[in-house]
Design an enzyme around this catalytic site. Structure first.
Site, PDB file in Angstrom:
ATOM      1  N   LYS A   1       0.843  -1.203   0.000  1.00 32.43           N
ATOM      2  CA  LYS A   1       0.000   0.000   0.000  1.00 32.43           C
ATOM      3  C   LYS A   1       0.881   1.257   0.000  1.00 32.43           C
ATOM      4  O   LYS A   1       2.089   1.183   0.258  1.00 32.43           O
ATOM      5  CB  LYS A   1      -0.902  -0.013   1.240  1.00 32.43           C
ATOM      6  CG  LYS A   1      -0.125   0.041   2.558  1.00 32.43           C
ATOM      7  CD  LYS A   1      -1.026  -0.199   3.761  1.00 32.43           C
ATOM      8  CE  LYS A   1      -0.206  -0.157   5.049  1.00 32.43           C
ATOM      9  NZ  LYS A   1      -1.018  -0.543   6.225  1.00 32.43           N
TER      10      LYS A   1
ATOM     11  N   TYR B   1      15.279  30.633   7.595  1.00 31.10           N
ATOM     12  CA  TYR B   1      14.196  31.435   8.180  1.00 31.10           C
ATOM     13  C   TYR B   1      14.249  31.477   9.706  1.00 31.10           C
ATOM     14  O   TYR B   1      14.434  30.454  10.357  1.00 31.10           O
ATOM     15  CB  TYR B   1      12.839  30.852   7.785  1.00 31.10           C
ATOM     16  CG  TYR B   1      12.459  31.009   6.341  1.00 31.10           C
ATOM     17  CD1 TYR B   1      12.546  32.240   5.692  1.00 31.10           C
ATOM     18  CD2 TYR B   1      11.989  29.919   5.625  1.00 31.10           C
ATOM     19  CE1 TYR B   1      12.179  32.380   4.357  1.00 31.10           C
ATOM     20  CE2 TYR B   1      11.606  30.044   4.297  1.00 31.10           C
ATOM     21  CZ  TYR B   1      11.708  31.281   3.667  1.00 31.10           C
ATOM     22  OH  TYR B   1      11.334  31.402   2.363  1.00 31.10           O
TER      23      TYR B   1
END
Ligand SMILES: *Cc1c(COP(=O)(O)O)cnc(C)c1O
Length: 378
Positions: free
Chosen positions: A36, A266
């Site tokens: 999956k 940042y």
């Protein structure tokens, strides 16, 4: 093959095959390889083919569309799709010879309707909730579901090929919930057998149970993450004969000398303490590098593991490599098997406060995926 930045997820197909073989050898009974979520980020179809080459008897996916993608690629092995909400395309699943699972009588009714519409007999697994409180049928509803499934089987609309459940605490092999779930599972199996569902395979074991809990192996095991070489118990996969199949690499896009006291990325959550070399790595949270990796996660660069300096941005992050020689174009490794000096996905998971499952399934974005090894290659 490349995305222009050189960032790539390298998947070792031979490792997937060898891991599958090692697990199969351990349990000596049928094994459903779970593929999956795009083969846990390793690529649905190549991962499936490699697992089959390693001896997987069947494949497991969450949703029907994943099973149909396997069929469209020519994969003919048995496939189970288990997470079927209302309106799931059961008819398409049956037409493609995909086994389905249900956990409620309304789901069974949809399967019966699809069987009649397609003229197929549905190969059906019944999922019981033994204590995870997730997608199985509640124990109180189990006898009703079993009785309805037995009727549908007598009518020729379904054949019940699986009775199954899922563990809450398999990664803590001594946890008391395991014995409790096993007890509930065995009672549920007895109810189903008494109703005439005698030929179904019982399956309960995920990866952690496959490596640690032989009492849960029953007629088939259902490992996912271990197939990709990651230790479901959070330790060293080599202890279970497993090798991580994924390596995540990028190439330095820019380097620069900066003075002491330079704020990096940042918010300047990192500042240099001496004159140093910074290296820019063109991979960020849009590519599945967790933003939480800033200032904590290790990367192999210029011969050593170095912690990411400052915040991870959308497209890039920065390393402080001191006076080590490094140049634009040099390789950095985020995680891999760990035997070339690089960090592992487990190390990243520990640093970031998550599990390796989340890291490997989310890495992507602008990384190119490249396969090495030949297992299952067509
Ligand atoms: C994902 C999943 C598995 C595989 O789990 P791993 O921990 O990766 O081995 C098995 N069964 C079910 C129901 C799942 O959802």
């Amino acid at each position: 093959m490349t995305n222009g930045t050189g960032a790539e997820v390298v998947v070792d197909l031979d490792a997937i095959a060898a891991n599958t073989a090692a697990l199969r050898e351990r349990v000596r009974r049928p094994l459903m390889a779970v593929v999956k979520a795009d083969g846990y980020g390793h690529g649905l179809v190549p991962a499936a083919r490699a697992a089959l080459a390693g001896g997987a008897d069947q494949l497991g996916v969450a949703v029907v569309s994943e099973a149909l993608a396997l069929r469209a690629a020519g994969v003919t092995a048995p496939v189970l799709a288990w997470l079927n909400g209302p309106g799931a395309d059961i008819a398409a699943a049956l037409a493609a010879d995909v086994e389905v699972s249900v956990n409620a009588t309304w789901g069974l009714a949809e399967v019966v309707a699809a069987a009649r519409a397609t003229g197929r007999t549905a190969r059906l697994h019944l999922f019981v909730d033994t204590g995870l409180s997730r997608e199985g049928a509640p124990v109180a509803e189990w006898p009703g579901l079993v009785a309805a499934a037995a009727r549908a089987q007598a009518d020729g609309d379904v054949v019940v090929t699986g009775l199954w459940s899922h563990l809450a605490y398999a990664d803590a092999p001594t946890h008391p919930t395991i014995a409790a779930q096993v007890r509930v599972f065995e009672e549920a199996v007895a109810v189903a057998r008494a109703a005439g569902l005698t030929d179904a395979r019982r399956h309960l074991a995920n990866s952690a149970a496959t490596v640690a809990l032989p009492g849960t192996w029953y007629d088939m095991v259902r490992p996912g993450v271990a197939v990709y070489g990651l230790d479901p118990l959070g330790g060293d996969p080599a202890a279970h004969g497993l090798r991580p199949a994924m390596t995540v690499r990028a190439r330095v896009a820019l380097t620069k000398r900066v003075p002491a006291g330079a704020g990096v990325s940042y918010g300047h959550t990192y500042a240099t303490t001496a004159e140093t070399t910074l290296a820019l790595v063109p991979a960020g949270y849009a590519d599945g590098v967790p933003r939480a990796a800033g200032n904590v996660a290790p990367v192999l660069a210029a011969g050593e593991q170095r912690t990411i300096a400052g915040r991870v941005c959308m497209d890039q992050f920065v390393l402080d490599v001191g006076d080590a020689p490094i140049a634009a174009g040099d390789e950095v490794v985020l995680w891999g098997p760990g035997d070339g000096g690089e960090p592992t996905a487990q190390q990243w998971a520990d640093a970031v406060g998550t599990i390796h499952y989340e890291l490997v399934t989310r890495i992507g974005g602008r990384f190119a995926r490249r396969y090495v090894g030949s297992a299952g290659a067509v």
